[in-house]
Design a protein around this motif. Structure first.
Motif, PDB file in Angstrom:
ATOM      1  N   SER A  77       0.821  -1.218   0.000  1.00 38.87           N
ATOM      2  CA  SER A  77       0.000   0.000   0.000  1.00 38.87           C
ATOM      3  C   SER A  77       0.855   1.268   0.000  1.00 38.87           C
ATOM      4  O   SER A  77       0.414   2.303  -0.481  1.00 38.87           O
ATOM      5  CB  SER A  77      -0.978   0.001   1.178  1.00 38.87           C
ATOM      6  OG  SER A  77      -0.305   0.143   2.400  1.00 38.87           O
ATOM      7  N   ASP A  94       2.060   2.432  -3.797  1.00 36.87           N
ATOM      8  CA  ASP A  94       1.078   2.934  -4.762  1.00 36.87           C
ATOM      9  C   ASP A  94       0.278   4.055  -4.105  1.00 36.87           C
ATOM     10  O   ASP A  94      -0.441   3.812  -3.135  1.00 36.87           O
ATOM     11  CB  ASP A  94       0.160   1.788  -5.185  1.00 36.87           C
ATOM     12  CG  ASP A  94      -0.833   2.167  -6.264  1.00 36.87           C
ATOM     13  OD1 ASP A  94      -1.152   3.368  -6.415  1.00 36.87           O
ATOM     14  OD2 ASP A  94      -1.306   1.254  -6.966  1.00 36.87           O
ATOM     15  N   ASP A 145      -2.431   5.360  -4.831  1.00 34.53           N
ATOM     16  CA  ASP A 145      -3.865   5.062  -4.786  1.00 34.53           C
ATOM     17  C   ASP A 145      -4.231   4.143  -3.625  1.00 34.53           C
ATOM     18  O   ASP A 145      -5.393   4.056  -3.243  1.00 34.53           O
ATOM     19  CB  ASP A 145      -4.315   4.395  -6.089  1.00 34.53           C
ATOM     20  CG  ASP A 145      -4.299   5.340  -7.275  1.00 34.53           C
ATOM     21  OD1 ASP A 145      -4.281   6.566  -7.065  1.00 34.53           O
ATOM     22  OD2 ASP A 145      -4.293   4.838  -8.413  1.00 34.53           O
ATOM     23  N   LEU A 146      -3.235   3.443  -3.092  1.00 35.21           N
ATOM     24  CA  LEU A 146      -3.503   2.472  -2.036  1.00 35.21           C
ATOM     25  C   LEU A 146      -3.074   2.956  -0.661  1.00 35.21           C
ATOM     26  O   LEU A 146      -3.101   2.185   0.298  1.00 35.21           O
ATOM     27  CB  LEU A 146      -2.788   1.156  -2.350  1.00 35.21           C
ATOM     28  CG  LEU A 146      -3.184   0.462  -3.642  1.00 35.21           C
ATOM     29  CD1 LEU A 146      -2.356  -0.789  -3.844  1.00 35.21           C
ATOM     30  CD2 LEU A 146      -4.667   0.147  -3.661  1.00 35.21           C
ATOM     31  N   LYS A 157     -18.479  -5.738  -3.465  1.00 35.56           N
ATOM     32  CA  LYS A 157     -18.648  -4.346  -3.927  1.00 35.56           C
ATOM     33  C   LYS A 157     -19.792  -3.658  -3.185  1.00 35.56           C
ATOM     34  O   LYS A 157     -19.660  -2.518  -2.740  1.00 35.56           O
ATOM     35  CB  LYS A 157     -18.890  -4.320  -5.432  1.00 35.56           C
ATOM     36  CG  LYS A 157     -18.908  -2.922  -5.984  1.00 35.56           C
ATOM     37  CD  LYS A 157     -18.946  -2.882  -7.490  1.00 35.56           C
ATOM     38  CE  LYS A 157     -18.805  -1.430  -7.913  1.00 35.56           C
ATOM     39  NZ  LYS A 157     -19.511  -1.101  -9.089  1.00 35.56           N
ATOM     40  N   GLY A 174     -12.925   3.112  -5.575  1.00 32.84           N
ATOM     41  CA  GLY A 174     -12.126   2.409  -6.586  1.00 32.84           C
ATOM     42  C   GLY A 174     -10.787   1.948  -6.040  1.00 32.84           C
ATOM     43  O   GLY A 174     -10.313   0.855  -6.355  1.00 32.84           O
ATOM     44  N   ASN A 175     -10.171   2.786  -5.205  1.00 32.68           N
ATOM     45  CA  ASN A 175      -8.890   2.422  -4.588  1.00 32.68           C
ATOM     46  C   ASN A 175      -9.058   1.210  -3.680  1.00 32.68           C
ATOM     47  O   ASN A 175      -8.215   0.311  -3.668  1.00 32.68           O
ATOM     48  CB  ASN A 175      -8.317   3.586  -3.788  1.00 32.68           C
ATOM     49  CG  ASN A 175      -8.011   4.795  -4.639  1.00 32.68           C
ATOM     50  OD1 ASN A 175      -8.155   4.770  -5.849  1.00 32.68           O
ATOM     51  ND2 ASN A 175      -7.600   5.869  -4.006  1.00 32.68           N
ATOM     52  N   ASN A 176     -10.148   1.181  -2.913  1.00 31.76           N
ATOM     53  CA  ASN A 176     -10.391   0.052  -2.014  1.00 31.76           C
ATOM     54  C   ASN A 176     -10.685  -1.228  -2.796  1.00 31.76           C
ATOM     55  O   ASN A 176     -10.253  -2.309  -2.401  1.00 31.76           O
ATOM     56  CB  ASN A 176     -11.518   0.364  -1.032  1.00 31.76           C
ATOM     57  CG  ASN A 176     -11.053   1.242   0.108  1.00 31.76           C
ATOM     58  OD1 ASN A 176      -9.887   1.230   0.479  1.00 31.76           O
ATOM     59  ND2 ASN A 176     -11.971   2.014   0.669  1.00 31.76           N
ATOM     60  N   LYS A 202      -9.448  -1.901  -5.672  1.00 28.18           N
ATOM     61  CA  LYS A 202      -8.124  -2.277  -6.177  1.00 28.18           C
ATOM     62  C   LYS A 202      -7.325  -2.984  -5.084  1.00 28.18           C
ATOM     63  O   LYS A 202      -6.683  -4.015  -5.321  1.00 28.18           O
ATOM     64  CB  LYS A 202      -7.379  -1.032  -6.663  1.00 28.18           C
ATOM     65  CG  LYS A 202      -6.005  -1.289  -7.218  1.00 28.18           C
ATOM     66  CD  LYS A 202      -5.383   0.028  -7.695  1.00 28.18           C
ATOM     67  CE  LYS A 202      -3.965  -0.154  -8.183  1.00 28.18           C
ATOM     68  NZ  LYS A 202      -3.358   1.136  -8.622  1.00 28.18           N
ATOM     69  N   ALA A 203      -7.376  -2.458  -3.857  1.00 24.40           N
ATOM     70  CA  ALA A 203      -6.669  -3.068  -2.727  1.00 24.40           C
ATOM     71  C   ALA A 203      -7.214  -4.475  -2.449  1.00 24.40           C
ATOM     72  O   ALA A 203      -6.436  -5.403  -2.173  1.00 24.40           O
ATOM     73  CB  ALA A 203      -6.799  -2.189  -1.481  1.00 24.40           C
ATOM     74  N   GLN A 206      -8.563  -6.539  -4.627  1.00 24.71           N
ATOM     75  CA  GLN A 206      -8.067  -7.406  -5.703  1.00 24.71           C
ATOM     76  C   GLN A 206      -6.621  -7.822  -5.455  1.00 24.71           C
ATOM     77  O   GLN A 206      -6.254  -8.982  -5.650  1.00 24.71           O
ATOM     78  CB  GLN A 206      -8.199  -6.713  -7.060  1.00 24.71           C
ATOM     79  CG  GLN A 206      -9.616  -6.659  -7.574  1.00 24.71           C
ATOM     80  CD  GLN A 206     -10.226  -8.039  -7.752  1.00 24.71           C
ATOM     81  OE1 GLN A 206      -9.583  -8.977  -8.228  1.00 24.71           O
ATOM     82  NE2 GLN A 206     -11.472  -8.188  -7.359  1.00 24.71           N
ATOM     83  N   ILE A 207      -5.803  -6.877  -5.036  1.00 25.43           N
ATOM     84  CA  ILE A 207      -4.390  -7.176  -4.748  1.00 25.43           C
ATOM     85  C   ILE A 207      -4.310  -8.211  -3.628  1.00 25.43           C
ATOM     86  O   ILE A 207      -3.541  -9.172  -3.703  1.00 25.43           O
ATOM     87  CB  ILE A 207      -3.605  -5.903  -4.407  1.00 25.43           C
ATOM     88  CG1 ILE A 207      -3.449  -5.051  -5.673  1.00 25.43           C
ATOM     89  CG2 ILE A 207      -2.256  -6.218  -3.792  1.00 25.43           C
ATOM     90  CD1 ILE A 207      -2.941  -3.655  -5.436  1.00 25.43           C
TER      91      ILE A 207
END
Length: 177
Positions: A118, A121, A123-124, A149, A165-167, A169-170, A172-173
């Motif tokens: 985190s 990035d 965004d994270l 979601k 969107g950032n969350n 993405k987090a 998914q990672i």
């Protein structure tokens, strides 16, 4: 299905937010749920943990004493709670904050460098908690993508809606870690 989840770390790491997210995943799946936060008197940097119960059966107590899932974000929390995890349980460790290795052979351990990920990035930023929650979702299959979601949308306050969107993405990672 019965998950007695204990999430623990320092205040300010998003433990309570991640716990609430998991509760809503269970709620939207039609499970019985409870969420019980516990934190020290300090605003940030003090102790913080959260008991999350998600079950197909009625929940007798919201307090998780012997978790079957433990998520830890600092060394003091690992030291305090590792001995209480049920044999056969799951332990998810933020390995960028905790150098120690779990010595128990009767639990499954996942090491995820969530804080490091985190931090790399923009965004994270501050998303280590959500990365670890994503790992839990991948290991337990607690909720499908639609439920994840919907849960995240529900608990994200309007003033932070731009971070949705950032969350995602987090998450998914974490699920791919």
């Amino acid at each position: 299905m019965n998950y007695d989840i204990l999430m623990a770390g320092f205040g300010g790491q998003g433990i309570l937010f991640a716990g609430k997210f998991l509760v809503y995943c269970g709620l939207y799946n039609g499970s019985e749920v409870s969420w019980l936060p516990s934190y020290g008197p300090e605003m940030r940097g003090g102790t913080c943990n959260c008991s999350v119960c998600i079950s197909d059966e009625p929940i007798g107590s919201p307090l998780v004493v012997n978790p079957n899932v433990l998520i830890v974000m600092n060394t003091p929390s690992l030291e305090k709670f590792i001995g209480k995890v049920q044999p056969g349980g799951l332990v998810i460790v933020d390995s960028s904050m905790i150098d120690e290795k779990v010595e128990r052979s009767d639990v499954k351990v996942c090491y995820v460098p969530a804080t490091e990920i985190s931090g790399k990035d923009p965004d994270l930023k501050g998303g280590a908690n959500i990365i670890l929650a994503g790992k839990l979702l991948a290991e337990t299959h607690l909720a499908d993508e639609k439920t994840v979601k919907k849960s995240l949308e529900h608990i994200t306050p309007p003033r932070k809606a731009h971070l949705l969107g950032n969350n995602l993405k987090a998450l998914q990672i974490g699920m791919q870690s």
